[in-house]
Design a protein around this motif. Sequence first.
Motif, short mmCIF file in Angstrom:
data_model
loop_
_atom_site.label_atom_id
_atom_site.label_comp_id
_atom_site.label_asym_id
_atom_site.label_seq_id
_atom_site.Cartn_x
_atom_site.Cartn_y
_atom_site.Cartn_z
N GLY A 177 0.83 -1.20 0.00
CA GLY A 177 0.00 0.00 0.00
C GLY A 177 0.86 1.24 0.00
N GLY A 178 0.30 2.32 0.50
CA GLY A 178 1.02 3.58 0.53
C GLY A 178 2.03 3.61 1.67
N HIS A 179 2.73 4.75 1.77
CA HIS A 179 3.86 4.84 2.71
C HIS A 179 4.28 6.29 2.86
N GLY A 180 5.05 6.55 3.89
CA GLY A 180 5.64 7.86 4.05
C GLY A 180 6.68 8.12 2.97
N VAL A 181 6.88 9.40 2.65
CA VAL A 181 7.86 9.80 1.64
C VAL A 181 8.62 11.01 2.18
N GLY A 182 9.90 11.08 1.87
CA GLY A 182 10.69 12.22 2.31
C GLY A 182 12.07 12.20 1.72
N ARG A 183 13.06 12.03 2.56
CA ARG A 183 14.43 11.91 2.07
C ARG A 183 14.66 10.57 1.37
N THR A 184 13.83 9.59 1.70
CA THR A 184 13.89 8.29 1.06
C THR A 184 12.51 7.94 0.52
N MET A 185 12.46 6.91 -0.32
CA MET A 185 11.20 6.55 -0.97
C MET A 185 10.20 5.92 -0.01
N HIS A 186 10.67 5.08 0.90
CA HIS A 186 9.77 4.39 1.83
C HIS A 186 10.09 4.78 3.26
N GLU A 187 9.20 5.55 3.84
CA GLU A 187 9.30 5.92 5.25
C GLU A 187 8.04 5.46 5.97
#
Length: 260
Positions: A177-187
């Motif tokens: 499913g979905g996920h956090g995003v930021g400095r990396t793709m999967h957070e």
Amino acid sequence: MWQGGEVALKTPAEIDQMRTAGRFVAGVLTSLREVARVGMTLRDLDSHAHRMIDEAGARSVYLGYHPSFGAMPYPGVLCTSVNDAALHGLPSDRVLGDGDVLSIDFAAEVEGWVADSALTFQLGTPDPAAQRLIAVTEEALAAGIAQARPGNRMGDISAAIGKVGHAAGYGINTDFGGHGVGRTMHEEPHVPNAGRRRSGLTLRPGLVIAIEPWFMAGGDGYTVDPDGWTIRTADGSLAAHAEHTVAITADGPVVLTARE
């Protein structure tokens, strides 16, 4: 960047910085949608995206990515999934045919920030059943985004997505499913595509997540190809995938990967 537990919240200034990556990812997907034609190969599309990455001075976060489930490092800059392939389809010499349903998932890093987005469309002659699947998946994405507001819970996003998919009679699997995003793709956090309202993490300004429903026209089971990457519907039915990177702000959701 403020960090609370395992979930990293971005400042308003950092969200502004992420807009550059979002615009780039959106532009690449728009370009791919425009150039994709019957008779092209999946590798042709991957090469097109790779050129755009190089010209922009961006960085692919797919190429060489090797999580525990992959039988090998990822060999391309796009996930290109056709018909019964739902997610993580590898670029290859497969030739696209009339009526094929193609999902393209693309993420890239620009100036230290990542954005992630996906779209599904049909090539050549449209088929009503395929068009409905694609439209409902996009509707579910919009429903999930609408719930991405401060004070709501993660379950509100998940329940909104699941309600749309189940009402249409489609299979939904929450393993991916979905996920956090930021400095990396999967957070952190995970964003399931079905769930219970008013449950889970409380949404706060500064949370940036990829919301990505993927529905199957048949049941909710899937198989994984020997490559360790390509996820297919277990019953051979069509699949569709839609995704945007969304920032939760005090004023509501901001879609960082919105396409014109």
